[in-house]
Design an enzyme around this catalytic site. Structure first.
Site, PDB file in Angstrom:
ATOM      1  CB  SER A 170      -0.899  -0.003   1.325  1.00 55.83           C
ATOM      2  OG  SER A 170      -1.356   1.254   1.484  1.00 55.83           O
ATOM      3  CE1 TYR A 228      -4.533  -2.126   4.704  1.00 53.36           C
ATOM      4  CE2 TYR A 228      -3.699   0.069   3.705  1.00 53.36           C
ATOM      5  CZ  TYR A 228      -4.177  -1.077   3.406  1.00 53.36           C
ATOM      6  OH  TYR A 228      -4.189  -1.445   2.375  1.00 53.36           O
TER       7      TYR A 228
END
Length: 339
Positions: A130, A155
């Protein structure tokens, strides 16, 4: 016809669905894996799966990545040649509310995939990282060589951990691994927890949208919005591409053209107006920046371009128009027929 077996985790998810469909259209054998959790509207996942079920060369297994025995049985049964791991607990803000879900899916689940690739050797493992791994880096555009040791959300920390784990398994067990740092993926049938989708939901619910930029248009948030077709094109280009000398690799995959959040919102308003045939405008509420948010995401895609000639082709207006047309058809016109 490609007789290799492609195992795609998160096949009922946004990127997983479009990648599966692309490979199925090319005649590839696709084994899909998904736990079909209810993090967002499960009906959307079933709509995607219904589309994939029309292909004879597709099979789906409802397995959670944290179920190591189930994953091992799947690998033993199908012996995949290429694995694309797209299953993960997504969302930056949700990781603040529910950290356990991220450790279970993104850490334990990814470890189980690596172990399966170790015991049932594969030609290539591609996995979703990501853009959030760049944290609050102020140097833009972000390059793969940048230091990414300062995540600002759990995350992001799990995605950085995935890259470290992949590096270790590549080194120890000669597994070719490629991590893809996605930059804000959008498009039809996308994730309802993403801003563009949520803004649209709010409009039709006659509710205001919350914009987390303090109303500061001069120092607005920047995002590198990447249309789903461009993401899939990049993944497909990498399926059989890896450096035999350097088995571990990471690439940015983004649009390379960041836009201000307010410009993005105005474009979405225009596209929804086109789809509805009448001018619309969101009701806007401005709030402070949220914890875990970063001021700008901006990808350098030079490395990916050098590797496979990657170049995004979809403009923001074109991509948002396709989303708006789909949304109005899927939600609004369908509801009107029912009523």
């Amino acid at each position: 016809m490609d007789k290799k077996v492609y195992l795609i985790t998160g096949a009922a998810g946004f990127v997983g669905y479009y990648l599966s469909k692309k490979l199925l259209d090319q005649g590839c054998n696709v084994v899909g894996v998904d736990n079909l959790n209810d993090y967002y509207d499960i009906n959307l996942k079933y709509t995607r799966l219904n589309n994939l079920s029309n292909y004879n060369n597709f099979s789906l297994y409802k397995v959670d990545l944290s179920d190591k025995e189930g994953i091992m049985i799947l690998f033993d049964t199908h012996r995949p040649n290429i694995v694309v791991n797209l299953a993960a607990q997504a969302g930056v803000r949700y990781s603040i509310e529910n950290p356990d879900a991220y450790l279970q899916s993104n850490m334990i689940g990814f470890h189980n995939i690596l172990e399966a690739c170790r015991h049932y050797p594969v030609e290539h493992l591609i996995y979703a990282s990501s853009s959030s791994v760049y944290g609050a880096n102020e140097k833009v555009p972000f390059e793969e060589s940048d230091v990414v040791d300062n995540p600002v959300s759990l995350y992001a920390a799990t995605k950085k951990s995935n890259e470290l784990m992949a590096h270790t398994y590549s080194h120890l067990y000669n597994i070719p691994t490629t991590g893809l740092r996605f930059f804000t993926v959008y498009g039809p049938m996308g994730r309802p927890d993403m801003a563009y989708f949520g803004f649209t939901d709010k409009f039709f619910a006659k509710e205001p949208i919350k914009i987390f930029n303090n109303g500061d248009f001069e120092n607005d948030l920047y995002r590198d919005f990447t249309y789903i077709d461009d993401i899939v094109k990049g993944i497909v280009g990498l399926l059989h591409h890896y450096d035999k000398e350097k088995l571990y690799n990471v690439y940015n995959i983004g649009n390379n053209q960041p836009v201000r959040l307010m410009e993005f919102i105005q474009t979405l308003e225009e596209c929804l107006s086109n789809s509805l045939g009448e001018k619309i405008e969101f009701i806007k509420e401005f709030e402070p920046f949220k914890k875990g948010d970063v001021p700008a995401t901006y990808a350098s895609t030079d490395k990916l371009h050098k590797a496979i000639g990657f170049k995004p082709e979809t403009s923001l207006k074109e991509g948002l128009q396709k989303f708006a047309d789909w949304y109005v058809s899927y939600y609004i016109k369908k509801a009107e027929k029912i009523n």
